[in-house]
Scaffold this motif. Structure first.
Motif, short mmCIF file in Angstrom:
data_model
loop_
_atom_site.label_atom_id
_atom_site.label_comp_id
_atom_site.label_asym_id
_atom_site.label_seq_id
_atom_site.Cartn_x
_atom_site.Cartn_y
_atom_site.Cartn_z
N TYR A 53 -4.86 -3.46 1.61
CA TYR A 53 -3.69 -4.30 1.28
C TYR A 53 -2.74 -3.53 0.36
O TYR A 53 -1.52 -3.56 0.53
N SER B 237 2.41 -2.62 -6.45
CA SER B 237 1.53 -2.87 -5.30
C SER B 237 0.08 -3.11 -5.73
O SER B 237 -0.62 -3.92 -5.12
N HIS C 171 -3.62 -11.00 -4.92
CA HIS C 171 -3.93 -11.56 -3.60
C HIS C 171 -5.42 -11.88 -3.46
O HIS C 171 -5.78 -12.88 -2.84
N HIS D 190 1.06 -2.69 1.25
CA HIS D 190 2.11 -3.22 0.37
C HIS D 190 2.98 -2.07 -0.15
O HIS D 190 4.22 -2.13 -0.12
N HIS E 62 6.86 -1.91 0.81
CA HIS E 62 7.84 -2.22 -0.23
C HIS E 62 8.42 -0.99 -0.91
O HIS E 62 9.49 -1.06 -1.52
#
Ligand code: HEM
Length: 137
Positions: free
Chosen positions: A25, A96, A103, A29, A33
């Motif tokens: 993840y 990130s 998350h 990310h 981004h």
């Protein structure tokens, strides 16, 4: 900002079962981004993910052993200078990393936890970047 080591530890314990997903993840990310850092990384990140996870664990385990922690961060920072990491890249990675922790931490994530991680990442990144500055490129 307040860094509460016990909140870093409890939230890191909460994400322990999710290491592989969390690091996947994180890279997704980061590259979505902050695409500017993508070229620094090799095409295949499998091994890299495990190393990142192991390094985070070692940093969390040594949060209150200042001498060990600073030595680890300086070594990491010097190696990162060799990967082309510059001080200006560190905020992107922190953004990130915190997104990935948030998350997967679920209910363990609170404003105080976020504040502690933000503050810890400030110490981590400034120590790494400062050590990296001294390395000839
Ligand atoms: C919390 C901060 C960070 C930690 C704990 C961390 C951890 C690691 C670890 C453990 C490795 C494996 C190689 C080694 O141990 O030297 C690595 C490699 C690497 N890191 Fe980081 N890192 C951090 C921040 C950053 C930042 C800010 C950048 C800049 C974009 C970055 C870019 C890289 C690159 C390019 C590699 C080499 C990957 C490859 O071989 O393709 N890292 N990192």
């Amino acid at each position: 900002m307040t860094l509460d080591p016990s909140l870093i530890r409890s939230s890191f314990t909460a994400v322990q079962p999710h290491g592989p997903e969390l690091t996947a993840y994180f890279y997704d990310h980061l590259f979505t981004h902050h695409p500017g850092v993508r070229p620094l990384f090799a095409a295949h990140l499998d091994e890299q993910r495990d190393r990142l996870w192991a390094a985070l664990g070692a940093l969390v385990a040594n949060l209150e052993n200042t001498e060990t922690l600073v030595g680890m961060l300086q070594n990491l920072g010097r190696r990162h200078a060799g990967y082309g990491a510059l001080a200006e890249h560190y905020p992107a990675v922190g953004d990130s990393l915190i997104a990935a922790l948030r998350h997967f931490a679920g209910d363990a994530w609170t404003p105080a936890v976020e504040e502690s991680w933000t503050s810890a990442y400030g110490v981590i990144s400034s120590t790494m970047a400062a050590a990296g500055e001294g390395v000839a490129r």
